[in-house]
Design an enzyme around this catalytic site. Structure first.
Site, mmCIF file in Angstrom:
data_model
loop_
_atom_site.group_PDB
_atom_site.id
_atom_site.type_symbol
_atom_site.label_atom_id
_atom_site.label_comp_id
_atom_site.label_asym_id
_atom_site.label_seq_id
_atom_site.Cartn_x
_atom_site.Cartn_y
_atom_site.Cartn_z
ATOM 1 N N GLU A 3 7.018 -5.832 2.209
ATOM 2 C CA GLU A 3 5.889 -6.771 2.341
ATOM 3 C C GLU A 3 6.324 -8.079 2.982
ATOM 4 O O GLU A 3 6.065 -9.167 2.444
ATOM 5 C CB GLU A 3 5.243 -7.010 0.972
ATOM 6 C CG GLU A 3 4.589 -5.758 0.408
ATOM 7 C CD GLU A 3 3.738 -5.992 -0.827
ATOM 8 O OE1 GLU A 3 3.943 -6.999 -1.518
ATOM 9 O OE2 GLU A 3 2.848 -5.153 -1.103
ATOM 10 N N GLU A 23 2.713 2.214 -0.615
ATOM 11 C CA GLU A 23 2.326 1.720 -1.944
ATOM 12 C C GLU A 23 0.817 1.775 -2.025
ATOM 13 O O GLU A 23 0.122 1.340 -1.094
ATOM 14 C CB GLU A 23 2.755 0.256 -2.178
ATOM 15 C CG GLU A 23 4.197 0.071 -2.499
ATOM 16 C CD GLU A 23 4.544 -1.379 -2.843
ATOM 17 O OE1 GLU A 23 3.709 -2.080 -3.456
ATOM 18 O OE2 GLU A 23 5.650 -1.793 -2.483
HETATM 19 C C1 BG6 Z 1 3.518 -4.916 -4.200
HETATM 20 C C2 BG6 Z 1 5.003 -4.987 -4.398
HETATM 21 O O1 BG6 Z 1 3.101 -6.171 -3.822
HETATM 22 O O2 BG6 Z 1 2.711 -4.669 -5.285
HETATM 23 C C3 BG6 Z 1 5.514 -4.350 -5.657
HETATM 24 O O3 BG6 Z 1 5.678 -4.455 -3.280
HETATM 25 C C4 BG6 Z 1 4.556 -4.662 -6.785
HETATM 26 O O4 BG6 Z 1 6.818 -4.803 -5.886
HETATM 27 C C5 BG6 Z 1 3.214 -4.048 -6.448
HETATM 28 O O5 BG6 Z 1 4.996 -4.238 -8.027
HETATM 29 C C6 BG6 Z 1 2.172 -4.206 -7.531
HETATM 30 O O6 BG6 Z 1 2.087 -5.548 -7.907
HETATM 31 P P1 BG6 Z 1 2.206 -5.985 -9.426
HETATM 32 O O7 BG6 Z 1 2.237 -7.457 -9.395
HETATM 33 O O8 BG6 Z 1 1.046 -5.419 -10.107
HETATM 34 O O9 BG6 Z 1 3.496 -5.401 -9.895
#
Ligand code: BG6
Length: 482
Positions: A178, A379
């Site tokens: 990211e 993701e």
């Molecule tokens: C993304 C990141 O922004 O979102 C992850 O690459 C992160 O590291 C994921 O865990 C979900 O966000 P959060 O804050 O719910 O863990």
């Protein structure tokens, strides 16, 4: 649903980050990473950052879910779900405990040998992020993270070390997780780690546009150099970028809102990938810099490094969409490393992230139209509270519905003609939230008995969604979408 058909050999899997799940933060020679200095927070309470690690306080990333000692069991569970890809990151401070050490830490290198060998034994292709929101804390203390140009050399050395070591074990690599969150204050905290001497709530970390753009410039040069090194030495490698794609809609059809949205898309979503995919700064950069008092310091050769370091494929995270509006009544909501405008047509998760599967299809079409290189969704997922029933079962229909709707959206985008080659769900096993440091914000298909006060047995349990994803994978996306 018209003609949903995922290509033969499509990669299905899950995605993780070392600092959020490995644990073993000070084992086998590993040095502290920046995340080891973050305490746990919640939806309403920001995480606190401490300069010294206080032995009397609980730092959730220290133990994570102890993948370090459970990796064989976890990978076997991923294989049982049918994964043929697993996204993970290497902890930089496991390899170079301080970041500027002369020699790598052999015990750290050996750990990833074991993990990659285990993945291979299960026919799971690793997808490795070189830097997922972390760096050795020493680089923060001494150099203020990516504010310093010296980080380029340290990162190159680290990447060359792991490329040389794992050349026969890993084919797909991503440089920075990211990277575009470095354009924002909050994401910037994780990605560029310019928090030298800072102590207090993460929400109080602020940097100037100048500092952010300069740090990103250093990352672009570093990324360009390591991509070039990889291409020159290991032609079998495929190198990718990684962006947090937050699709923005204009809040109204007022041209002022539409224009503001276009600007937001340029600075948040396109700026970094334009550099990493096209190998040059985009046309709108100069005006953006001028209007934000940014004067980039560049050295001879920087632009060539960037030009030589074009990536082979584009990857992104997709969780939600937001709106952009210029009117006074425009309401805001929570989001991934940032805040977005509220959309009255969408539901949100318990953490305020707006659920928008059609937005994924739109994003895939937009990105592919712009770059025309293979795409991966690396993701996607939803953080939710889960309840363990007395008999140990965990019913998570909300997560299944999220999964199904986003898989359908990807299928539609493929039918639209998008060259999508992989999908890795975020947090296939519960892990520590990056934003809040919580365990109770669970993403997993596999439940981990670990709680926010640090208690728990680390026992793993299959949730209902485990079997739902298994069904989707087994049929290569043709079944289990109802
Ligand atoms: C993304 C990141 O922004 O979102 C992850 O690459 C992160 O590291 C994921 O865990 C979900 O966000 P959060 O804050 O719910 O863990």
């Amino acid at each position: 649903m018209a003609n949903i058909k995922f290509p033969e050999g499509f990669y299905w899997g899950g995605a993780t980050a070392a600092n959020q799940f490995e644990g073993a933060w000070n084992v086998d020679g590993r040095g502290p990473s920046v995340d080891d200095h973050f305490l746990g927070g919640s939806y309403k309470e920001p995480r606190q950052i401490t300069i010294d690690i206080d032995p009397d306080r609980f730092y959730p990333n220290h133990d994570g879910i102890d993948f370090y000692h459970h990796y064989e069991e976890d990978i076997a569970l991923f294989a049982e779900m049918g994964f043929n890809m697993f996204r993970m990151s290497i902890s930089w401070s496991r390899i170079f405990p301080n970041g500027d050490d002369a020699e790598p830490n052999e015990a750290g290198l050996a750990f990833y040998d074991r993990v990659f060998d285990c993945l291979r034994a299960h026919n799971i292709e690793p997808l490795v992020t070189l830097s997922h929101y972390e760096m050795p804390y020493h680089l923060v203390e001494k150099y203020n993270g990516w504010a310093s140009r010296e980080l380029i050399g340290f990162f190159e050395k680290y990447c060359q070390t792991v490329f040389d070591r794992y050349q026969d074990k890993v084919k797909f690599w991503l440089t920075f997780n990211e990277i575009n969150c470095g354009t924002q204050d909050m994401g910037n905290l994780f990605g560029t780690s310019m928090i030298q001497g800072f102590e207090g709530p993460a929400s109080a970390v602020h940097t100037t546009s100048q500092a952010r753009m300069q740090a990103l410039h250093h990352q672009f040069v570093a990324s360009g150099r390591v991509v070039r090194y990889a291409h020159e030495h290991y032609p079998q490698f495929k190198m990718g970028n990684m962006d947090c794609f937050i699709l923005s809609y204009a809040a109204t059809c007022d041209p002022a809102d539409v224009f503001a949205t276009q600007q937001e898309m340029n600075t948040m979503n396109w700026y970094c990938s334009d550099v990493q995919v096209r190998g040059k700064y985009p046309f709108y950069a100069k005006r953006f810099w001028a209007e934000n008092d940014v004067e980039l310091v560049m050295e001879d050769g920087d632009l060539q490094d960037i030009a030589d370091g074009k990536v082979d494929f584009y990857t992104f995270s997709y969780y939600m969409s937001g709106t952009v509006g210029t009117h006074k009544d425009h309401e805001m909501t929570e989001g991934n490393m940032t805040f977005g405008g509220k959309n009255p047509y969408l539901e949100s998760t318990d953490w305020g992230w707006q659920i928008d599967p059609l937005g994924l299809r739109i994003a895939l079409n937009e990105i592919y139209a712009r770059y025309e290189i293979p795409l991966m969704v690396v993701e996607n997922g939803m953080g939710a509270y889960d309840e363990v029933e007395e008999d140990g079962s965990i019913h998570d229909p909300y997560r299944i519905a999220y999964l199904q709707s986003h898989v359908k959206a990807m299928g539609e985008a493929i039918a639209d003609g998008v060259d999508l080659i992989a999908y890795t769900w975020w947090g296939p096993i519960d892990l520590v939230s990056a934003g809040t440091g919580e365990m109770r914000k669970r993403y997993g298909f596999i439940h981990v008995d670990k709680y926010d006060d640090g208690t728990g047995t680390y026992e793993r349990r299959r949730k209902d969604s485990f079997f739902a994803y298994q069904k989707i994978i087994k049929s290569n996306g043709t079944e289990g979408l109802a």
